[in-house]
Design a protein around this motif. Structure first.
Motif, PDB file in Angstrom:
ATOM      1  N   ARG A 143      22.214  23.468  38.081  1.00  0.00           N
ATOM      2  CA  ARG A 143      22.332  23.319  39.529  1.00  0.00           C
ATOM      3  C   ARG A 143      23.787  23.268  40.000  1.00  0.00           C
ATOM      4  NH1 ARG A 143      18.528  24.640  42.758  1.00  0.00           N
ATOM      5  NH2 ARG A 143      19.473  23.255  44.317  1.00  0.00           N
ATOM      6  N   GLU A 144      24.733  23.732  39.193  1.00  0.00           N
ATOM      7  CA  GLU A 144      26.143  23.702  39.573  1.00  0.00           C
ATOM      8  C   GLU A 144      26.792  25.052  39.254  1.00  0.00           C
ATOM      9  OE1 GLU A 144      27.732  19.284  38.735  1.00  0.00           O
ATOM     10  OE2 GLU A 144      26.815  20.243  37.004  1.00  0.00           O
ATOM     11  N   THR A 145      27.712  25.477  40.117  1.00  0.00           N
ATOM     12  CA  THR A 145      28.336  26.794  39.972  1.00  0.00           C
ATOM     13  C   THR A 145      29.822  26.710  40.312  1.00  0.00           C
ATOM     14  OG1 THR A 145      26.265  27.900  40.574  1.00  0.00           O
ATOM     15  CG2 THR A 145      28.281  29.194  40.772  1.00  0.00           C
ATOM     16  N   LEU A 146      30.629  27.541  39.646  1.00  0.00           N
ATOM     17  CA  LEU A 146      32.043  27.671  39.975  1.00  0.00           C
ATOM     18  C   LEU A 146      32.263  29.031  40.633  1.00  0.00           C
ATOM     19  CD1 LEU A 146      34.986  26.613  39.770  1.00  0.00           C
ATOM     20  CD2 LEU A 146      35.183  27.970  37.680  1.00  0.00           C
ATOM     21  N   LEU A 147      32.910  29.025  41.814  1.00  0.00           N
ATOM     22  CA  LEU A 147      33.288  30.254  42.510  1.00  0.00           C
ATOM     23  C   LEU A 147      34.810  30.373  42.495  1.00  0.00           C
ATOM     24  CD1 LEU A 147      31.012  30.203  45.685  1.00  0.00           C
ATOM     25  CD2 LEU A 147      30.897  31.815  43.817  1.00  0.00           C
ATOM     26  N   VAL A 148      35.315  31.567  42.198  1.00  0.00           N
ATOM     27  CA  VAL A 148      36.756  31.812  42.194  1.00  0.00           C
ATOM     28  C   VAL A 148      37.051  32.965  43.147  1.00  0.00           C
ATOM     29  CG1 VAL A 148      38.770  32.406  40.801  1.00  0.00           C
ATOM     30  CG2 VAL A 148      36.893  31.108  39.770  1.00  0.00           C
ATOM     31  N   VAL A 149      37.973  32.753  44.075  1.00  0.00           N
ATOM     32  CA  VAL A 149      38.430  33.800  44.990  1.00  0.00           C
ATOM     33  C   VAL A 149      39.891  34.076  44.670  1.00  0.00           C
ATOM     34  CG1 VAL A 149      38.683  34.518  47.386  1.00  0.00           C
ATOM     35  CG2 VAL A 149      36.873  32.902  46.755  1.00  0.00           C
ATOM     36  N   ASP A 150      40.230  35.334  44.415  1.00  0.00           N
ATOM     37  CA  ASP A 150      41.613  35.660  44.062  1.00  0.00           C
ATOM     38  C   ASP A 150      41.973  37.042  44.584  1.00  0.00           C
ATOM     39  OD1 ASP A 150      44.123  35.312  43.065  1.00  0.00           O
ATOM     40  OD2 ASP A 150      43.563  35.357  40.951  1.00  0.00           O
ATOM     41  N   THR A 151      43.275  37.344  44.561  1.00  0.00           N
ATOM     42  CA  THR A 151      43.770  38.623  45.020  1.00  0.00           C
ATOM     43  C   THR A 151      43.371  39.754  44.090  1.00  0.00           C
ATOM     44  OG1 THR A 151      45.789  39.931  45.284  1.00  0.00           O
ATOM     45  CG2 THR A 151      45.941  38.003  43.902  1.00  0.00           C
ATOM     46  N   ALA A 152      43.124  40.923  44.649  1.00  0.00           N
ATOM     47  CA  ALA A 152      42.734  42.081  43.848  1.00  0.00           C
ATOM     48  C   ALA A 152      43.881  42.562  42.970  1.00  0.00           C
ATOM     49  CB  ALA A 152      42.273  43.216  44.747  1.00  0.00           C
ATOM     50  N   GLN A 153      45.120  42.095  43.245  1.00  0.00           N
ATOM     51  CA  GLN A 153      46.252  42.492  42.424  1.00  0.00           C
ATOM     52  C   GLN A 153      46.396  41.614  41.191  1.00  0.00           C
ATOM     53  OE1 GLN A 153      46.689  42.501  45.986  1.00  0.00           O
ATOM     54  NE2 GLN A 153      46.184  44.647  45.670  1.00  0.00           N
ATOM     55  N   ALA A 154      45.633  40.506  41.116  1.00  0.00           N
ATOM     56  CA  ALA A 154      45.712  39.629  39.956  1.00  0.00           C
ATOM     57  C   ALA A 154      45.123  40.320  38.737  1.00  0.00           C
ATOM     58  CB  ALA A 154      44.950  38.324  40.229  1.00  0.00           C
ATOM     59  N   PRO A 155      45.613  40.000  37.517  1.00  0.00           N
ATOM     60  CA  PRO A 155      45.083  40.619  36.306  1.00  0.00           C
ATOM     61  C   PRO A 155      43.582  40.472  36.170  1.00  0.00           C
ATOM     62  CG  PRO A 155      47.089  39.416  35.828  1.00  0.00           C
ATOM     63  CD  PRO A 155      46.722  39.083  37.242  1.00  0.00           C
ATOM     64  N   ALA A 156      43.033  39.343  36.664  1.00  0.00           N
ATOM     65  CA  ALA A 156      41.594  39.105  36.532  1.00  0.00           C
ATOM     66  C   ALA A 156      40.765  40.104  37.306  1.00  0.00           C
ATOM     67  CB  ALA A 156      41.255  37.689  37.003  1.00  0.00           C
ATOM     68  N   ALA A 157      41.374  40.810  38.272  1.00  0.00           N
ATOM     69  CA  ALA A 157      40.623  41.772  39.083  1.00  0.00           C
ATOM     70  C   ALA A 157      40.436  43.097  38.376  1.00  0.00           C
ATOM     71  CB  ALA A 157      41.353  42.020  40.401  1.00  0.00           C
ATOM     72  N   GLN A 158      41.150  43.317  37.277  1.00  0.00           N
ATOM     73  CA  GLN A 158      41.098  44.617  36.617  1.00  0.00           C
ATOM     74  C   GLN A 158      39.701  44.951  36.108  1.00  0.00           C
ATOM     75  OE1 GLN A 158      44.115  44.439  33.591  1.00  0.00           O
ATOM     76  NE2 GLN A 158      45.757  44.160  35.075  1.00  0.00           N
ATOM     77  N   ALA A 159      39.029  43.953  35.527  1.00  0.00           N
ATOM     78  CA  ALA A 159      37.706  44.225  34.963  1.00  0.00           C
ATOM     79  C   ALA A 159      36.661  44.539  36.020  1.00  0.00           C
ATOM     80  CB  ALA A 159      37.255  43.054  34.088  1.00  0.00           C
ATOM     81  N   PRO A 160      36.501  43.701  37.085  1.00  0.00           N
ATOM     82  CA  PRO A 160      35.495  44.059  38.098  1.00  0.00           C
ATOM     83  C   PRO A 160      35.822  45.358  38.793  1.00  0.00           C
ATOM     84  CG  PRO A 160      36.802  42.154  38.802  1.00  0.00           C
ATOM     85  CD  PRO A 160      37.094  42.383  37.356  1.00  0.00           C
ATOM     86  N   ALA A 161      37.112  45.665  38.979  1.00  0.00           N
ATOM     87  CA  ALA A 161      37.478  46.925  39.612  1.00  0.00           C
ATOM     88  C   ALA A 161      37.060  48.096  38.736  1.00  0.00           C
ATOM     89  CB  ALA A 161      38.980  46.966  39.859  1.00  0.00           C
ATOM     90  N   ALA A 162      37.225  47.937  37.432  1.00  0.00           N
ATOM     91  CA  ALA A 162      36.825  48.996  36.509  1.00  0.00           C
ATOM     92  C   ALA A 162      35.312  49.162  36.518  1.00  0.00           C
ATOM     93  CB  ALA A 162      37.305  48.662  35.097  1.00  0.00           C
ATOM     94  N   GLN A 163      34.598  48.039  36.634  1.00  0.00           N
ATOM     95  CA  GLN A 163      33.131  48.106  36.695  1.00  0.00           C
ATOM     96  C   GLN A 163      32.681  48.856  37.942  1.00  0.00           C
ATOM     97  OE1 GLN A 163      31.472  44.181  36.456  1.00  0.00           O
ATOM     98  NE2 GLN A 163      31.339  44.275  34.250  1.00  0.00           N
TER      99      GLN A 163
END
Length: 278
Positions: A143-163
């Motif tokens: 019943r608990e979730t973590l949400l992260v909002v970040d810039t598309a230029q951050a390294p973490a955005a590379q994977a979802p952008a590729a998807q």
């Protein structure tokens, strides 16, 4: 708060595995020594307009899901603009809420990891605009979730952008332009059980179960049979069920004012979701 911090640290590891952030950074984080939940000391600098986009998206989402701001897990390698939210709700319930709140700013729909744990959504700064931010989501507990909002230029955005760039093939049997839902999106209103061999059982309350087979319109309802409007499909992991087929279970479908989301009500239980249209 200590319990929340521990859960956030676990979610950080889940999201890191999903995105492959450590690999993209050229570093390795030992699984046996998870880092404390804190922003990296050398966070990626971001432009003011980019930070405003992330902040705007985070504020909109937080108000909708009633999230609590927490320190982002260090293992995520997020930018200095990143915002992490702790929410007391399930990802299945949160996905349609977040997607509906963002409306035309959401680019496509949620992309889920192969293990079904984490999911990501790309977001533009303005309706119909270019990619500006992304939202990550991972379960902490039931019943608990973590949400992260970040810039598309951050390294973490590379994977979802590729998807997003690699558009998945349309599953066999799907009729383009028609509305479908994932079995996992019906949690809380319809219980979906895999019987193997492409068969699934859909049940709600004390009503007769509906047994469907991937690729077949004829389904079994209790001791009788019923014709579905479209054949069910599967992507190899999930049941992809025609939205209109839920009426066979006595469920009602009510379009949202925006026209993008639909409220599915089955008896006293209901859920808001965004149908999949291939």
């Amino acid at each position: 708060m200590r319990q929340v911090s521990k859960a956030v640290r676990v979610a950080g590891l889940l999201l890191t595995g999903f995105l492959g952030v450590a690999g993209a950074q050229g570093t390795t984080t030992p699984a046996t020594t998870p880092a404390a939940p804190a922003r990296p000391a050398t966070a990626t600098p971001v432009a003011a307009n980019t930070a405003r986009t992330v902040s705007s998206v985070a504020v909109e989402i937080s108000g909708t899901v009633k999230g609590q701001i927490v320190a982002c897990p260090k293992t995520l390698k997020v930018s200095a603009a990143a915002v992490c939210l702790y929410v007391q709700n399930t990802p299945a319930s949160l996905r349609p809420l977040v997607r509906g709140r963002l409306g035309a700013r959401a680019l496509g729909d949620w992309k889920t990891s192969s293990n079904g744990q984490a999911s990501s959504l790309l977001v533009s700064g303005t309706p119909g605009g270019p990619l500006g931010a992304f939202v990550l989501m991972a379960p902490l507990t039931e019943r608990e979730t973590l949400l992260v909002v970040d810039t598309a230029q951050a390294p973490a955005a590379q994977a979802p952008a590729a998807q997003a760039a690699a558009r998945p093939a349309t599953p066999a049997g799907i009729v383009k332009g028609q509305a479908y839902v994932l079995g996992s999106d019906l949690v809380g209103v319809v219980n979906v059980t895999s019987l193997g061999g492409g068969k699934y059982r859909l049940t709600r309350g004390g009503e007769s179960p509906l047994t469907v087979t991937v690729g077949q319109k004829t389904a079994q309802l209790g001791s009788g049979s019923v014709e579905l409007p479209l054949v069910p499909a599967s992507d190899g992991q999930n049941l992809i069920f025609p939205l209109a087929g839920l009426r066979a279970l006595g469920c009602t479908l009510t379009p949202a004012p925006s026209g993008n989301n639909v409220t599915v009500a089955c008896g006293t239980a209901s859920v808001g979701l965004r149908p999949i249209v291939f």
